[in-house]
Design an enzyme around this catalytic site. Sequence first.
Site: not given
Length: 265
Positions: A134, A152
């Site tokens: 994460d 991104d």
Amino acid sequence: MSARDSSLPLSSAPMAPDAARAAAPATLPYVHASGTTRSLHFSDKVIQSRMSTLSPDALDLEYTRMMMGFVLFAPAPADILMVGLGGGSLAKFCHRYLAHSRIEVVEIDPGVIALRDAFMVPPDGERFKVVRADAADHLRGLRDAADVLLLDGFDDAGIPPALCSAAFYADCHRALRDDGILVINFHVNHPSHRVYLERVRAVFGGAMFEVVDDDMTNSIVFACKGDLLDDPAAADLKRPAVIPKDAWRQLMPTLRIIGATRELK
């Protein structure tokens, strides 16, 4: 919530709100092949990443070439950290053409990582690795770790809230070294776009600027932990010796747009 490559909407509909995101079932990424083109999807309406099999390391989507604009200010970064693997467009380009850079890509979705071979993403090695994590948790523990940080990270509903919070941008600032550059891909038509820009500005101050692509879809934001963005030499658009000619030819039309945007700033 997943951190992935950017999406290129095929319609102008606004992103799904957070409530819809929470209610929606998880979607599995898949590859669509058409002739010599492969694209990564979570749905038929959105392209997450696209590659030509004839030139797999080339940047096929304009927004990726805009994100590479950091080379105007930092042409030879020692460490590049990326959030979102997607089809690996930016990762492959940097791996091939920035030969002295170490590249780490953080991707939360195992389904995306499982497709890396379909998009010819390099294997993990001394200069390159993909980390399943994460990104919000991963960056929280980093200090002075990267010279360039590329954000991104998208899922099928847009940017996960954890990757566009004020706290996350503060973590990005701490993860950068002095004069480090943050590059973020946003969608111009997202209802919270201006809110996100203000969150970045609150952390990085005036050391930032925005470039919008021709079709008014993607907004690329550059922010610096220092004053590299004010370097007048960047306006010369002269190829640094460390950047191969082939890479510079691909980037040059987009770099001109970035240079013109900076002159108007």
